[in-house]
Write an enzyme that holds these catalytic residues in place. Sequence first.
Site, PDB file in Angstrom:
ATOM      1  N   HIS A 233      -0.741  14.117  11.375  1.00 40.82           N
ATOM      2  CA  HIS A 233      -0.147  12.873  11.052  1.00 40.82           C
ATOM      3  C   HIS A 233      -0.393  12.453   9.671  1.00 40.82           C
ATOM      4  O   HIS A 233      -1.624  12.050   9.368  1.00 40.82           O
ATOM      5  CB  HIS A 233      -0.501  11.629  11.957  1.00 40.82           C
ATOM      6  CG  HIS A 233       0.111  10.207  11.800  1.00 40.82           C
ATOM      7  ND1 HIS A 233       1.181   9.641  12.405  1.00 40.82           N
ATOM      8  CD2 HIS A 233      -0.478   9.464  10.712  1.00 40.82           C
ATOM      9  CE1 HIS A 233       1.360   8.599  12.092  1.00 40.82           C
ATOM     10  NE2 HIS A 233       0.410   8.304  10.970  1.00 40.82           N
TER      11      HIS A 233
ATOM     12  N   CYS B 240      -1.051   1.106   6.361  1.00 38.87           N
ATOM     13  CA  CYS B 240      -2.157   0.647   7.476  1.00 38.87           C
ATOM     14  C   CYS B 240      -2.806  -0.349   7.124  1.00 38.87           C
ATOM     15  O   CYS B 240      -3.268  -0.690   5.904  1.00 38.87           O
ATOM     16  CB  CYS B 240      -3.010   1.904   7.441  1.00 38.87           C
ATOM     17  SG  CYS B 240      -4.224   1.313   8.739  1.00 38.87           S
TER      18      CYS B 240
ATOM     19  N   ASN C   1       3.690   6.613   5.178  1.00 34.49           N
ATOM     20  CA  ASN C   1       3.657   7.767   5.867  1.00 34.49           C
ATOM     21  C   ASN C   1       4.346   8.715   4.838  1.00 34.49           C
ATOM     22  O   ASN C   1       5.164   8.390   4.187  1.00 34.49           O
ATOM     23  CB  ASN C   1       4.132   7.452   7.240  1.00 34.49           C
ATOM     24  CG  ASN C   1       3.357   6.748   8.276  1.00 34.49           C
ATOM     25  OD1 ASN C   1       2.507   7.144   8.983  1.00 34.49           O
ATOM     26  ND2 ASN C   1       3.842   5.475   8.409  1.00 34.49           N
TER      27      ASN C   1
ATOM     28  N   ARG D 114       7.785   2.626  14.978  1.00 35.20           N
ATOM     29  CA  ARG D 114       6.360   1.824  15.216  1.00 35.20           C
ATOM     30  C   ARG D 114       5.522   1.686  14.278  1.00 35.20           C
ATOM     31  O   ARG D 114       5.314   0.716  13.562  1.00 35.20           O
ATOM     32  CB  ARG D 114       5.895   2.789  16.443  1.00 35.20           C
ATOM     33  CG  ARG D 114       4.699   2.114  17.205  1.00 35.20           C
ATOM     34  CD  ARG D 114       3.323   2.093  16.616  1.00 35.20           C
ATOM     35  NE  ARG D 114       2.952   3.430  16.150  1.00 35.20           N
ATOM     36  CZ  ARG D 114       1.910   3.780  15.491  1.00 35.20           C
ATOM     37  NH1 ARG D 114       1.056   2.767  15.002  1.00 35.20           N
ATOM     38  NH2 ARG D 114       1.597   4.911  15.122  1.00 35.20           N
TER      39      ARG D 114
HETATM   40 MG    MG Z   1       0.592   6.408  10.055  1.00 38.12          MG
END
Ligand code: MG
Length: 316
Positions: free
Chosen positions: A208, A241, A250, A16
């Site tokens: 996160h 992002c 990430n 995702r």
């Molecule tokens: Mg992220």
Amino acid sequence: MADLPKRVKIVEVGPRDGLQNEPEPIPTNIKLSFIDALAHSGLQHIEATAFVHPKAIPQLADAIDVAKNLPPHPCVEYSALVPNQRGLDRALESGIRRIAVFTAASDEFAKKNINMSVEESLAVFQPVIASAITGGMTVRGYVSTSFVCPYAGEISKERVLDVAKRLIDMGCDEVAISDTIGAAAPSDIDRTVGHVLQFVPAAQIALHLHDTYGTALANVLAGLQLGISNFDSSAGGLGGCPYAKGAAGNLATEDLVYFLDRMGIESGVRLNDVAMASMLISDQLKRELPSKQLKRLNAARRANGNQQNGESPNSN
Ligand code: MG
């Protein structure tokens, strides 16, 4: 090292959070093979897609197809991002049992990202979370830009606690405190997450993290030292992002798993098998992914191939 959690839960967000940031949509069957390979690596929590408007994120326009055809793995819990009631309806229709809602600690970021203030987004989520729970689902909440916002700058720990607490009061069983642009250092984790933990149990908090400035694993350690045992990561370090320019990557699952393995902290995830999943998607994207462990394994694989072809690798 004393008093660190013995076992960690990893939430894989590559399918995702990773793929939504790729310029080209990935074919649904490749996504499903990627997810299957991730499930085979021992990952038990996989965020598979998002039920957002296809015009907002065309990369995830196949959310229903993905969700309806998720490879059956009895030990794996799949989840999907849901921004509103319409998204929830689609999630319910597709058989997803866990959803995630998504707000921020910064109004400026929330307005650019989801076109609502934080307050407005919480008002939208309240009935969505309630009907998800009534429908037998469980719900996770994200608090983006919990440390630094690309538009508003420094974020206060009180603000993060307030948003996290309200998501939990609405019924989220877990809140992911998110360093969306990867700017935080361990001192930020200590200050903000330490503050949140005075009011919320560690079991309900996830971190996160992004590795934009190379601080993600240091921040994992800071989280572990606070008793956090729940971390998000993305295979290969996929993601970034679209609303925070330059925020690439990430925390890579391979890098997190190596770190935990080496520290003697159990995750149940096999590094080499995650790397296999990443290679599959890296071949499709025709580019190298940022994970250091993946690069190392790829280099070893190439060296092996060269040796088998009778070439000798440079070994300095
Ligand atoms: Mg992220």
